[in-house]
Design an enzyme around this catalytic site. Structure first.
Site, PDB file in Angstrom:
ATOM      1  N   LYS A   1       0.764  -1.163   0.074  1.00  0.00           N
ATOM      2  CA  LYS A   1       0.187   0.085  -0.063  1.00  0.00           C
ATOM      3  C   LYS A   1       0.983   1.157   0.027  1.00  0.00           C
ATOM      4  CE  LYS A   1      -4.562   0.811   0.333  1.00  0.00           C
ATOM      5  NZ  LYS A   1      -5.610   0.325  -0.340  1.00  0.00           N
TER       6      LYS A   1
ATOM      7  N   GLY B   1     -22.056   6.029   4.043  1.00  0.00           N
ATOM      8  CA  GLY B   1     -21.236   6.220   2.714  1.00  0.00           C
ATOM      9  C   GLY B   1     -21.720   5.647   1.346  1.00  0.00           C
TER      10      GLY B   1
ATOM     11  N   VAL C   1     -18.188   3.367  -4.019  1.00  0.00           N
ATOM     12  CA  VAL C   1     -18.555   1.846  -3.788  1.00  0.00           C
ATOM     13  C   VAL C   1     -19.812   1.783  -3.224  1.00  0.00           C
ATOM     14  CG1 VAL C   1     -18.304  -0.221  -2.299  1.00  0.00           C
ATOM     15  CG2 VAL C   1     -16.155   1.008  -3.168  1.00  0.00           C
TER      16      VAL C   1
ATOM     17  N   HIS D   1     -22.606   3.698  -3.292  1.00  0.00           N
ATOM     18  CA  HIS D   1     -23.946   4.193  -4.454  1.00  0.00           C
ATOM     19  C   HIS D   1     -24.134   2.736  -5.350  1.00  0.00           C
ATOM     20  CE1 HIS D   1     -21.325   5.147  -7.768  1.00  0.00           C
ATOM     21  NE2 HIS D   1     -22.506   5.331  -8.473  1.00  0.00           N
TER      22      HIS D   1
END
Length: 367
Positions: free
Chosen positions: A89, A189, A193, A195
């Site tokens: 990452k 949220g 992702v 929606h």
């Protein structure tokens, strides 16, 4: 300036123990304003793969803590997704709205290239496929690129599909049927992702209630799905009468207070590092709440971008993302057999694959 710490950092994982990182690289280019950290946790299964997060951290120490946790989670995520890739990452410290530039992204690409293929990067919070196209002008180890440049495009497509498959598996385990029809699902949220997940849930017949700190994101969702219920904030959402709670914002959503307040039967969402601290997974289990480990169910995105490495094919990547359903069911079954929370069972399965397959890499090939 690059500062490499080989085997020198530890971090507490999301559910179990501590694990050393193979390599941590600090990257700085003053002219472009680049200040980044790349962490490679484990390459037992292959080169590290994980996105680049562009975020205005309070301090370098906060950025380091985040990249260590995120890279460890990627090692476990990639292992359980069945990929021959390790965990990596990167974080870029800064405000993407103010600090992002072509020069900064290209400088970052040079640092990734300097690792010689030990780390493949992709999109994350604050970065997009168009950014990866710029990074790729200086680097061969970039995924999550635009469709026009041979990439997979927006990885939230299969991330959302994978979360939905994990939620179907949780419904099968909890209710005896792999559908959310008639269930009340709270989604925290509704960005890239969230929606898309709402779309899958509505198509499946679920009743959906949402919240988001961005009014614009909520308005966009309501234009597409006008019957979605909206609540003021996560406090109201997590206290609501829900069957499923789906955290799809930033990490740490499942802290002590939230777990005590939850009325949902299932927790399954797209956010990374949802457990606020080690031990939360046991609190969930003690309350009879079925937790679908985040790094298992949200692995559709990494499956999508990993497929680019050999030439992207959406049908192939989608078929692999759908297998998240079977993997999640296997974890629930293993957890029940061993008498441990699903997060612990998932870690054990990932560690077993890294150990067993990683050992095979030690067989000498004669060159």
């Amino acid at each position: 300036m690059t500062d490499v710490f080989g085997l020198s950092h530890k971090d507490a994982g999301p559910a179990t123990g501590q694990a050393r990182h193979e390599q941590v690289v600090f990257c700085s280019d003053e002219r472009s304003g680049l200040h980044a950290i790349i962490a490679i946790h484990n390459t037992a299964l292959g080169p590290g793969l994980g996105g680049t997060r562009f975020y205005p951290y309070e301090s370098e120490q906060a950025a380091l803590a985040d990249v260590l946790n995120l890279s460890r989670a990627m090692a476990y995520k990639n292992a359980l997704a069945g990929l021959d890739l390790g965990g990596g990452k990167a974080v870029i410290i800064g405000d993407p709205a103010k600090d992002k530039s072509e020069a900064l992204l290209r400088a970052y690409g040079r640092f990734v290239q300097s690792l010689g293929g030990r780390y493949y990067t992709a999109c994350d919070v604050g970065t997009y496929s168009e950014d990866m196209d710029i990074v790729a002008r200086e680097c061969s180890y970039v995924t999550g690129r635009t469709l026009a440049n041979g990439g997979a495009g927006d990885s939230s497509i299969l991330t959302a599909l994978g979360v939905f498959q994990g939620m179907r598996a949780a419904a099968e385990h909890a209710y005896g049927t792999p559908t959310l029809r008639g269930r009340r699902v709270g989604v925290e949220g509704v960005g890239k992702v969230g929606h898309r997940l709402v779309g899958h849930l509505i198509e499946d017949g679920a009743e959906v209630v949402v919240c988001d700190v961005s009014e614009r994101a909520v308005e966009r969702l309501r234009r597409i799905h006008p019957r979605v219920e909206v609540v003021a904030d996560r406090l109201e959402l997590t206290a609501a009468d829900l069957d499923v709670y789906a955290p799809c914002a930033l990490g740490g959503a499942l802290d002590d207070e939230t777990v005590a307040r939850l009325r949902a039967t299932i927790v399954c969402g797209g956010a990374n590092n949802q457990l606020g601290h080690p031990g939360v997974e046991k609190q969930l289990a003690d309350r009879g709440i079925l937790y679908a480990p985040d790094y298992v169910v949200n692995s559709g995105g990494v499956i999508q971008v990993a497929d680019e490495i050999r030439g992207f094919n959406m049908e192939r990547a989608q078929a692999k993302a759908i297998q998240i359903y079977d993997t999640t069911l296997k974890i629930f079954s293993s957890a029940a057999e061993d008498g441990v929370p699903p997060a612990v069972a998932a870690d054990r399965l990932a560690e077993r694959r890294m150990s067993e397959v990683g050992r095979i890499r030690g067989i000498w090939l004669g060159h």
